[in-house]
Structure formats: C-alpha cells, structure tokens
Design a protein around this motif. Structure first.
Motif, PDB file in Angstrom:
ATOM      1  N   ILE A   1       0.879  -1.178   0.000  1.00 36.17           N
ATOM      2  CA  ILE A   1       0.000   0.000   0.000  1.00 36.17           C
ATOM      3  C   ILE A   1       0.912   1.223   0.000  1.00 36.17           C
ATOM      4  O   ILE A   1       1.783   1.350   0.868  1.00 36.17           O
ATOM      5  CB  ILE A   1      -0.939  -0.008   1.225  1.00 36.17           C
ATOM      6  N   GLU A   2       0.742   2.088  -0.987  1.00 34.44           N
ATOM      7  CA  GLU A   2       1.681   3.197  -1.173  1.00 34.44           C
ATOM      8  C   GLU A   2       0.983   4.544  -1.132  1.00 34.44           C
ATOM      9  O   GLU A   2      -0.164   4.679  -1.592  1.00 34.44           O
ATOM     10  CB  GLU A   2       2.399   3.063  -2.521  1.00 34.44           C
ATOM     11  N   SER A   3       1.716   5.533  -0.642  1.00 37.00           N
ATOM     12  CA  SER A   3       1.210   6.907  -0.647  1.00 37.00           C
ATOM     13  C   SER A   3       1.041   7.383  -2.085  1.00 37.00           C
ATOM     14  O   SER A   3       1.742   6.938  -2.994  1.00 37.00           O
ATOM     15  CB  SER A   3       2.187   7.830   0.095  1.00 37.00           C
ATOM     16  N   PHE A   4       0.097   8.269  -2.287  1.00 31.23           N
ATOM     17  CA  PHE A   4      -0.166   8.835  -3.615  1.00 31.23           C
ATOM     18  C   PHE A   4       0.916   9.852  -3.949  1.00 31.23           C
ATOM     19  O   PHE A   4       1.191  10.756  -3.162  1.00 31.23           O
ATOM     20  CB  PHE A   4      -1.551   9.502  -3.614  1.00 31.23           C
ATOM     21  N   LEU A   5       1.529   9.659  -5.091  1.00 34.15           N
ATOM     22  CA  LEU A   5       2.542  10.600  -5.565  1.00 34.15           C
ATOM     23  C   LEU A   5       1.917  11.443  -6.668  1.00 34.15           C
ATOM     24  O   LEU A   5       1.529  10.917  -7.716  1.00 34.15           O
ATOM     25  CB  LEU A   5       3.765   9.846  -6.101  1.00 34.15           C
ATOM     26  N   ASP A   6       1.814  12.724  -6.427  1.00 31.64           N
ATOM     27  CA  ASP A   6       1.156  13.625  -7.374  1.00 31.64           C
ATOM     28  C   ASP A   6       2.225  14.285  -8.235  1.00 31.64           C
ATOM     29  O   ASP A   6       2.925  15.204  -7.791  1.00 31.64           O
ATOM     30  CB  ASP A   6       0.348  14.686  -6.604  1.00 31.64           C
ATOM     31  N   GLY A   7       2.391  13.774  -9.454  1.00 33.86           N
ATOM     32  CA  GLY A   7       3.424  14.337 -10.319  1.00 33.86           C
ATOM     33  C   GLY A   7       3.342  13.762 -11.715  1.00 33.86           C
ATOM     34  O   GLY A   7       2.330  13.178 -12.111  1.00 33.86           O
ATOM     35  N   THR A   8       4.405  13.924 -12.465  1.00 38.42           N
ATOM     36  CA  THR A   8       4.475  13.445 -13.847  1.00 38.42           C
ATOM     37  C   THR A   8       4.967  12.006 -13.857  1.00 38.42           C
ATOM     38  O   THR A   8       6.024  11.701 -13.302  1.00 38.42           O
ATOM     39  CB  THR A   8       5.442  14.322 -14.669  1.00 38.42           C
ATOM     40  N   GLU A   9       4.193  11.117 -14.505  1.00 35.17           N
ATOM     41  CA  GLU A   9       4.589   9.708 -14.574  1.00 35.17           C
ATOM     42  C   GLU A   9       5.384   9.461 -15.842  1.00 35.17           C
ATOM     43  O   GLU A   9       4.988   9.868 -16.935  1.00 35.17           O
ATOM     44  CB  GLU A   9       3.361   8.795 -14.537  1.00 35.17           C
ATOM     45  N   VAL A  10       6.523   8.786 -15.685  1.00 32.83           N
ATOM     46  CA  VAL A  10       7.361   8.461 -16.838  1.00 32.83           C
ATOM     47  C   VAL A  10       7.799   7.004 -16.760  1.00 32.83           C
ATOM     48  O   VAL A  10       7.878   6.414 -15.680  1.00 32.83           O
ATOM     49  CB  VAL A  10       8.607   9.373 -16.941  1.00 32.83           C
ATOM     50  N   SER A  11       8.079   6.450 -17.929  1.00 34.26           N
ATOM     51  CA  SER A  11       8.548   5.072 -18.033  1.00 34.26           C
ATOM     52  C   SER A  11       9.884   5.084 -18.757  1.00 34.26           C
ATOM     53  O   SER A  11      10.021   5.731 -19.800  1.00 34.26           O
ATOM     54  CB  SER A  11       7.519   4.241 -18.802  1.00 34.26           C
ATOM     55  N   VAL A  12      10.869   4.377 -18.193  1.00 32.02           N
ATOM     56  CA  VAL A  12      12.235   4.474 -18.705  1.00 32.02           C
ATOM     57  C   VAL A  12      12.772   3.080 -19.040  1.00 32.02           C
ATOM     58  O   VAL A  12      12.919   2.233 -18.162  1.00 32.02           O
ATOM     59  CB  VAL A  12      13.173   5.136 -17.662  1.00 32.02           C
ATOM     60  N   GLY A  13      13.065   2.871 -20.312  1.00 28.25           N
ATOM     61  CA  GLY A  13      13.663   1.602 -20.733  1.00 28.25           C
ATOM     62  C   GLY A  13      15.174   1.682 -20.651  1.00 28.25           C
ATOM     63  O   GLY A  13      15.779   2.683 -21.051  1.00 28.25           O
ATOM     64  N   VAL A  14      15.773   0.626 -20.096  1.00 20.50           N
ATOM     65  CA  VAL A  14      17.234   0.523 -20.063  1.00 20.50           C
ATOM     66  C   VAL A  14      17.594  -0.846 -20.636  1.00 20.50           C
ATOM     67  O   VAL A  14      17.020  -1.863 -20.235  1.00 20.50           O
ATOM     68  CB  VAL A  14      17.808   0.659 -18.638  1.00 20.50           C
TER      69      VAL A  14
END
Length: 324
Positions: free
Chosen positions: A193-206
């Motif tokens: 169960i995680e706190s809500f993070l209010d921001g820009t969501e990004v996905s990063v492939g490595v």
C-alpha cells in the motif's frame, strides 16, 4: 542458423499480453540468422506451436521437442513471459540448470525485481526515492487507521508480485480500503500500500545495446483514467508521449537514476522502470524485466525513437545472451 525458442504465455493474468509479445518477437526475428519456435508455457502444458497451430509437447528434461521423428534443441531462449514463471526467476533458474542461454536477467534479479517490496528496499540505500509504503501478508490483521496514518489518502493498493496493473486500486476513502485489499489479494498473497505521488509519470527503458548500457528515450504517461491501469495500458485509455515533455535537466536526472538501478542490480536484458516525478525528484514505483514487446508497447516505442528497429532490438538481445 540458430534455433531460438520464444517462450510465451505463463501462469498469471498476463498470459494474453505475453502471447501477443511472443508473436511479435516471432514475426520480427531476423530470419537470415535465426529459426524461431513459438513455445507456449502453461500450467497444464508446455508445447511448441507450429505455423499451422499444431502442438508438440516439450520434453522438460532437456527443453527439447520432437517433430516428425526429429529432435529439436535450442541455442537460445527468448523470454517473453510476463509474470510467473517467466519474470519471477523460475524459468531463468531452469535454463541456468540446463545451461541454455536466455535473453532476460538472471534468476536472482528476476525474483528480486518481481517483488516490489524487496526491490524498493534494496534500492533505497542507493538514494533512489520511493513512495511511503505499508506491507500486508494475507491473513494479517488489517488496521485501517494505522495504514492511513502512515500512507495517507488517496493511496494505492497493489499486489506485491504482479504486473500489467492487475489488482491495483486507487483508494480515496477509508471505507474503500478493505475492498481494495481484497481485490489485490486475488492476484497475490502479499500486498503493498503506497502513498499517492502527485506528479508526472514516466517510463524508462534501459537495455544493454551492443555491450553498452543504454537508456532509451523516456515516455511520459498521461492516463485518461485515475491512474495507468490495465485499460489505460492496453485499451488506449492513455497518451504515451515519447520523448517525455520534461526538461533536458530532468531527462538527465531520471535517466541517471534508471541506469543506476540497472547497474546496482547487475541487470541483463531488458528493463523498464516506472517513476513519478514529484517536486523535481524521480520516485521509483517498480521495475519490469520482461516488459511488453507488442508493437505498441513502451520499449518498442522507445527503441523506435532511438532509431532501433524491432529486428535489431531482438537480435541484440539474442546476441548478448549467446555471448554469456
């Protein structure tokens, strides 16, 4: 010509997506170098499926298949199984014992990254920021007040070991929490169960591309739904913008964190990490080691933006596995 077994399917809710990913790998495999074999891995059967959809059982003793009296063995396995047993270390350990090269990370890294709780715990000492978390195992007492006092509202309830956003709920009131916990328990006996993070969501492939750890162009996720759920991921209810609309400075910052996580964990093969940028700081949510490989999936999108074709992407993964 090398024989390549493309394993797909699996034992989890993600098997349908995995079949699509596996078929894309089969379609774009370099036919001048490799002969691809589609291998369906299900609890009730492991079978090679030919172009006429005829099925031939896999001999699990040595991962071979006999077709018309001819025994076929494989030079390399291309792992396209999302979820268990392809993403949690089971198949990796099996192929390690059989000494058959495979394209994903090693079994320890697979097991670790598949467990969100353990992954984030390992990365925190390296300065990688995360949401505030509360963990529950099935059967434990649920203290709603204690959970909310730690993570706040709204919060996210997630299966600890699951992908494709199955079983995830955004909880806005105390009354919704027990229902969300039950939904998550349908996917896994451990939840986070995680706190809500209010921001820009990004996905990063490595990826390791031509023996160099390479961060692919970053994708920004803009979901039409409350969050990047299954519908948003696979049914067009989101915008996926590559490259992300973030500053050069932030791009460099997120890329550095994603690369650091890949290096710290001694990763191989593909990885796709999800972050939410809050107050100028990327917070990691999770890392996927068998990310979607459909033509519209994020890693293929990012590879295209980097000028890497699907055929090159898949050839590179096989070449690296064969060099191990």
């Amino acid at each position: 010509m090398k024989n390549i077994a493309i394993i797909m399917g699996g034992y989890s809710s993600e098997y349908k997506i995995s079949l699509i990913s596996g078929n894309v790998v089969y379609q774009f495999l370099d036919k001048n170098q490799f002969t691809g074999y589609r291998i369906h891995i299900f609890k009730e059967k492991w079978v090679y499926v030919d172009d006429n959809d005829a099925e031939f059982p896999i001999d699990k003793n040595d991962f071979s298949v006999t077709v018309d009296g001819n025994k076929i063995t494989f030079d390399c396995v291309f792992n396209a199984i999302h979820g268990t047993p392809g993403e949690d270390g089971l198949m990796q350990a099996y192929f390690e014992l059989l000494q058959i090269p495979q394209t994903s990370c090693d079994y320890y890294q697979a097991a670790l990254t598949f467990n969100k709780r353990d992954l984030l715990s390992v990365l925190k000492p390296y300065g990688i920021k995360t949401a505030i978390s509360y963990y529950l195992n099935k059967g434990e007492h649920i203290n709603t007040e204690e959970i909310i006092s730690k993570v706040g509202l709204p919060c996210f309830v997630k299966p600890n070991k699951s992908g494709s956003s199955f079983g995830i709920s955004k909880v806005k009131t105390a009354e919704e929490l027990p229902i969300a916990i039950e939904v998550a328990y349908k996917e896994d006996n451990e939840i986070i169960i995680e706190s809500f993070l209010d921001g820009t969501e990004v996905s990063v492939g490595v990826i390791n591309y031509k023996e160099k750890i390479t961060v692919l162009p970053i994708t920004e996720i803009v979901s039409e739904n409350d969050f990047f759920d299954y519908e948003a991921k696979y049914q067009g209810k989101s915008q996926e913008i590559t490259p992300a609309r973030i500053s050069d400075e932030m791009t460099a910052k997120v890329s550095a964190v994603a690369k650091r996580a890949y290096e710290v964990l001694k990763m191989k093969g593909f990885s796709r990490s999800e972050f939410i940028i809050v107050d100028g700081e990327p917070h990691m949510l999770e890392m996927n080691t068998i990310p979607g490989l459909t033509t519209e999936s994020l890693i293929p999108q990012q590879a295209r933006a980097a000028g890497i074709s699907l055929t090159d992407l898949f050839t590179n993964a096989i070449d690296l596995a064969l060099e191990k």
